[in-house]
Design a protein around this motif. Structure first.
Motif, PDB file in Angstrom:
ATOM      1  N   THR A 296      64.543  34.074  63.584  1.00  0.00           N
ATOM      2  CA  THR A 296      63.853  34.383  62.334  1.00  0.00           C
ATOM      3  C   THR A 296      63.316  33.120  61.675  1.00  0.00           C
ATOM      4  N   LYS A 297      64.103  32.050  61.713  1.00  0.00           N
ATOM      5  CA  LYS A 297      63.657  30.790  61.126  1.00  0.00           C
ATOM      6  C   LYS A 297      62.442  30.227  61.860  1.00  0.00           C
ATOM      7  N   LEU A 298      62.478  30.288  63.186  1.00  0.00           N
ATOM      8  CA  LEU A 298      61.341  29.788  63.961  1.00  0.00           C
ATOM      9  C   LEU A 298      60.101  30.633  63.722  1.00  0.00           C
ATOM     10  N   LEU A 299      60.272  31.951  63.605  1.00  0.00           N
ATOM     11  CA  LEU A 299      59.141  32.835  63.341  1.00  0.00           C
ATOM     12  C   LEU A 299      58.537  32.551  61.969  1.00  0.00           C
ATOM     13  N   ALA A 300      59.407  32.354  60.977  1.00  0.00           N
ATOM     14  CA  ALA A 300      58.927  32.068  59.626  1.00  0.00           C
ATOM     15  C   ALA A 300      58.239  30.707  59.550  1.00  0.00           C
ATOM     16  N   SER A 301      58.796  29.708  60.227  1.00  0.00           N
ATOM     17  CA  SER A 301      58.163  28.383  60.213  1.00  0.00           C
ATOM     18  C   SER A 301      56.829  28.407  60.951  1.00  0.00           C
ATOM     19  N   TRP A 302      56.732  29.209  62.026  1.00  0.00           N
ATOM     20  CA  TRP A 302      55.447  29.387  62.720  1.00  0.00           C
ATOM     21  C   TRP A 302      54.398  29.959  61.773  1.00  0.00           C
ATOM     22  N   PHE A 303      54.767  30.993  61.049  1.00  0.00           N
ATOM     23  CA  PHE A 303      53.802  31.651  60.165  1.00  0.00           C
ATOM     24  C   PHE A 303      53.348  30.701  59.056  1.00  0.00           C
ATOM     25  N   GLN A 304      54.285  29.949  58.490  1.00  0.00           N
ATOM     26  CA  GLN A 304      53.921  29.000  57.430  1.00  0.00           C
ATOM     27  C   GLN A 304      53.113  27.825  57.962  1.00  0.00           C
ATOM     28  N   ALA A 305      53.199  27.556  59.254  1.00  0.00           N
ATOM     29  CA  ALA A 305      52.434  26.461  59.851  1.00  0.00           C
ATOM     30  C   ALA A 305      50.987  26.850  60.109  1.00  0.00           C
ATOM     31  N   VAL A 306      50.745  28.125  60.416  1.00  0.00           N
ATOM     32  CA  VAL A 306      49.386  28.549  60.765  1.00  0.00           C
ATOM     33  C   VAL A 306      48.628  29.152  59.579  1.00  0.00           C
ATOM     34  N   THR A 307      49.333  29.683  58.595  1.00  0.00           N
ATOM     35  CA  THR A 307      48.632  30.343  57.493  1.00  0.00           C
ATOM     36  C   THR A 307      47.848  29.386  56.587  1.00  0.00           C
ATOM     37  N   PRO A 308      48.229  28.093  56.443  1.00  0.00           N
ATOM     38  CA  PRO A 308      47.386  27.201  55.634  1.00  0.00           C
ATOM     39  C   PRO A 308      46.005  26.956  56.223  1.00  0.00           C
ATOM     40  N   ARG A 309      45.782  27.353  57.495  1.00  0.00           N
ATOM     41  CA  ARG A 309      44.461  27.189  58.089  1.00  0.00           C
ATOM     42  C   ARG A 309      43.513  28.216  57.511  1.00  0.00           C
ATOM     43  N   THR A 310      43.568  28.389  56.175  1.00  0.00           N
ATOM     44  CA  THR A 310      42.727  29.232  55.312  1.00  0.00           C
ATOM     45  C   THR A 310      43.063  30.709  55.383  1.00  0.00           C
ATOM     46  N   ALA A 311      44.222  31.088  55.921  1.00  0.00           N
ATOM     47  CA  ALA A 311      44.565  32.510  56.012  1.00  0.00           C
ATOM     48  C   ALA A 311      45.076  33.058  54.691  1.00  0.00           C
ATOM     49  N   GLY A 312      46.000  32.347  54.032  1.00  0.00           N
ATOM     50  CA  GLY A 312      46.419  32.737  52.693  1.00  0.00           C
ATOM     51  C   GLY A 312      47.604  33.673  52.595  1.00  0.00           C
ATOM     52  N   PHE A 313      48.075  34.242  53.702  1.00  0.00           N
ATOM     53  CA  PHE A 313      49.287  35.053  53.647  1.00  0.00           C
ATOM     54  C   PHE A 313      50.503  34.129  53.599  1.00  0.00           C
ATOM     55  N   ASN A 314      51.604  34.638  53.085  1.00  0.00           N
ATOM     56  CA  ASN A 314      52.841  33.874  53.121  1.00  0.00           C
ATOM     57  C   ASN A 314      54.023  34.815  53.274  1.00  0.00           C
TER      58      ASN A 314
ATOM     59  N   THR B  33      43.257  22.703  45.760  1.00  0.00           N
ATOM     60  CA  THR B  33      43.089  22.526  47.202  1.00  0.00           C
ATOM     61  C   THR B  33      42.985  23.858  47.912  1.00  0.00           C
ATOM     62  N   SER B  34      43.808  24.810  47.506  1.00  0.00           N
ATOM     63  CA  SER B  34      43.779  26.144  48.100  1.00  0.00           C
ATOM     64  C   SER B  34      42.445  26.834  47.840  1.00  0.00           C
ATOM     65  N   ALA B  35      41.914  26.659  46.632  1.00  0.00           N
ATOM     66  CA  ALA B  35      40.622  27.274  46.291  1.00  0.00           C
ATOM     67  C   ALA B  35      39.494  26.646  47.094  1.00  0.00           C
ATOM     68  N   PHE B  36      39.488  25.320  47.200  1.00  0.00           N
ATOM     69  CA  PHE B  36      38.429  24.657  47.967  1.00  0.00           C
ATOM     70  C   PHE B  36      38.480  25.041  49.439  1.00  0.00           C
ATOM     71  N   GLY B  37      39.679  25.136  50.000  1.00  0.00           N
ATOM     72  CA  GLY B  37      39.814  25.517  51.404  1.00  0.00           C
ATOM     73  C   GLY B  37      39.716  27.002  51.636  1.00  0.00           C
ATOM     74  N   THR B  38      39.461  27.768  50.570  1.00  0.00           N
ATOM     75  CA  THR B  38      39.423  29.246  50.611  1.00  0.00           C
ATOM     76  C   THR B  38      40.659  29.788  51.322  1.00  0.00           C
ATOM     77  N   VAL B  39      41.821  29.249  50.952  1.00  0.00           N
ATOM     78  CA  VAL B  39      43.071  29.629  51.600  1.00  0.00           C
ATOM     79  C   VAL B  39      43.725  30.795  50.882  1.00  0.00           C
ATOM     80  N   GLY B  40      44.011  30.625  49.584  1.00  0.00           N
ATOM     81  CA  GLY B  40      44.627  31.707  48.843  1.00  0.00           C
ATOM     82  C   GLY B  40      46.112  31.548  48.615  1.00  0.00           C
ATOM     83  N   LEU B  41      46.710  30.476  49.133  1.00  0.00           N
ATOM     84  CA  LEU B  41      48.124  30.221  48.869  1.00  0.00           C
ATOM     85  C   LEU B  41      48.273  29.648  47.456  1.00  0.00           C
ATOM     86  N   SER B  42      49.408  29.922  46.836  1.00  0.00           N
ATOM     87  CA  SER B  42      49.631  29.450  45.471  1.00  0.00           C
ATOM     88  C   SER B  42      51.108  29.208  45.241  1.00  0.00           C
ATOM     89  N   ARG B  43      51.404  28.279  44.353  1.00  0.00           N
ATOM     90  CA  ARG B  43      52.774  28.010  43.930  1.00  0.00           C
ATOM     91  C   ARG B  43      53.059  28.648  42.572  1.00  0.00           C
TER      92      ARG B  43
END
Length: 448
Positions: free
Chosen positions: A267-285, A388-398
């Motif tokens: 589960t940890k590896l799956l979650a870290s995979w998803f967080q590694a690829v989603t900043p490539r402008t996907a925006g899901f978390n 940064t998220s807006a410029f990259g059209t990513v959609g992630l937010s803190r």
């Protein structure tokens, strides 16, 4: 003729440049989308005009930043409108207009081809029709396959009607790298579900590669026959993904707010995979970015600025830009006049374009940060992450999106707008072509 066609024709007659035409068309769709989302039939009644404008801008620019909950604050009609805006914004307004005109048997003139070329990020007018058909075909195939796979999870959980719509919406949002979700916590509820996380990640990774690369892979099917662009994109994407995966896992493994709260290595590896690829402008978390370590946050912002590939549904300065920058730096220290990679060479024109793109991007981000610092009173790191998220059209937010003032929302909308059009679009829009009348002797400037 469609709305995009009428606007395009009117602007072409006034001799606006193709980048200016694209900007106005995207702006028009944002306005129309906002008005439709503001209607009582599209929302629950708590959505203001400002909310509707922000949501429409986020959908058309396929960003995914939200100020209201998409799943509960918008009706089914509103959600359908958002999905349509994502689809049109992700694949390109001119792409749909060109497809419609070709279906009606109407030839596409040279002004329209110039606009289409700029939207698809091409340098040539040849084979634009084939690329448009490839874009639509790949999108439909991937979104259909994604929907069918996601239905195996959502239908048993929500029933046939709602489960099917959940699958369709998330497939469209994922392939177009939009990041919109009908769940209030994005995909955190499915952090350990391999079907949902892997399907969603594959969709936005395919969409982020770029349609030129996908078409090249389909036609050639062998590494040595691929174009230089495809080789750079595939190699660069693989390196960024693997690097991000390792770093996220290493930095967050014992963090009780993220990976540390999960049970099981898989589960940890799956979650870290998803967080590694989603900043490539996907925006899901599937994890809370507000709980991540500062080092992980900085790495994520770097990934968001880089983004995906040209002629894709992704934003950012693009992977190929980063690679050419690195190659140019290496060539400078080696005192080489040309860049060499995969048995091909790149000349000064490519380097100059990359430098212009990087410079304009840096200026836009710094300008956005300066304006946001005037209006935003929250945490500085959250503000930088948001811009940064807006410029990259990513959609992630803190968590900063919901705290934005009206002025802050306007800044983020502008950042999303230019991030989707591309920094070079702004540069070409402002540039004036001129021929020097006088040649000056060369001078010397000391640098570094």
């Amino acid at each position: 003729m469609s709305l995009a066609g009428r606007v395009r024709l009117s602007l072409t007659r006034r001799r606006l440049s193709p980048p200016a035409v694209l900007a106005v068309i995207y702006g028009a769709f944002i306005c129309v989308g906002a008005l439709v989302l503001w209607l009582p039939v599209s929302n629950s009644g708590d959505v203001t005009l400002s909310d509707a404008v922000f949501t429409a801008a986020s959908a058309v620019t396929v960003t995914g930043l939200v100020v209201v909950d998409t799943g509960s604050d918008f009706t089914l009609l509103g959600q359908i409108v958002i999905a349509l805006l994502i689809q049109v914004g992700g694949l390109g307004l001119m792409t749909f207009a060109a497809l419609l005109l070709s279906m009606l048997g109407v030839s596409i003139g040279m002004p329209q081809r110039l606009v289409l070329r700029d939207e698809l990020g091409q340098t040539s007018l040849t084979e634009l029709g084939a690329l448009v058909r490839a874009v639509i075909m790949v999108a439909l195939l991937c979104e259909t396959a994604g929907t069918l796979i996601l239905m195996t999870v959502f239908v048993p959980e929500f029933g046939w009607a709602e489960g099917t719509w959940q699958a369709i919406f998330h497939a469209i949002s994922a392939f177009n790298n939009a990041g919109f979700s009908l769940f209030p916590d994005s995909l955190t509820g499915y952090v350990g579900d391999p079907v949902v996380t892997i399907t969603i990640s594959l969709l936005f990774m395919i969409g982020g590669l770029g349609f030129v690369v996908l078409t090249d892979l389909y036609r050639m099917r062998r590494w040595r026959k691929l174009s230089l662009h495809s080789k750079l994109m595939l190699t660069g994407s693989a390196v960024l993904i693997l690097t991000g995966w390792v770093l996220v896992a290493a930095l967050e493994w014992d963090n009780p707010g993220t990976l540390g709260a999960l049970e099981g290595t898989g589960t940890k590896l799956l979650a870290s995979w998803f967080q590694a690829v989603t900043p490539r402008t996907a925006g899901f978390n599937s994890l809370d970015y507000a709980e991540m370590e500062t080092s992980t946050t900085l790495m994520t912002m770097t990934m968001m600025v880089v983004g995906g590939g040209p002629t894709s549904t992704a934003g950012g300065i693009k992977v190929t830009t980063l690679i050419v920058l690195i190659l140019a730096t290496i060539a400078f220290f080696r005192k080489q006049e040309r860049l060499h990679v995969f048995g091909r060479s790149l000349g000064l024109e490519e380097v100059m374009k990359v430098l212009a793109l990087t410079t304009v991007s840096l200026f836009l981000v710094l300008a956005g940060l300066f304006l946001m610092s005037i209006t935003y009173e929250g945490d500085f790191l959250d503000m930088v992450f948001e811009v940064t998220s807006a410029f990259g059209t990513v959609g992630l937010s803190r968590g900063a999106t919901g705290e934005l003032s009206e002025a802050g929302r306007a800044v983020i909308i502008v950042m999303m707008f230019f991030g989707r059009l591309g920094p070079l679009t702004l540069g070409f829009f402002l540039a004036v072509r001129s021929q020097p009348r006088v040649r000056y002797p060369e001078g010397q400037v000391f640098l570094g």
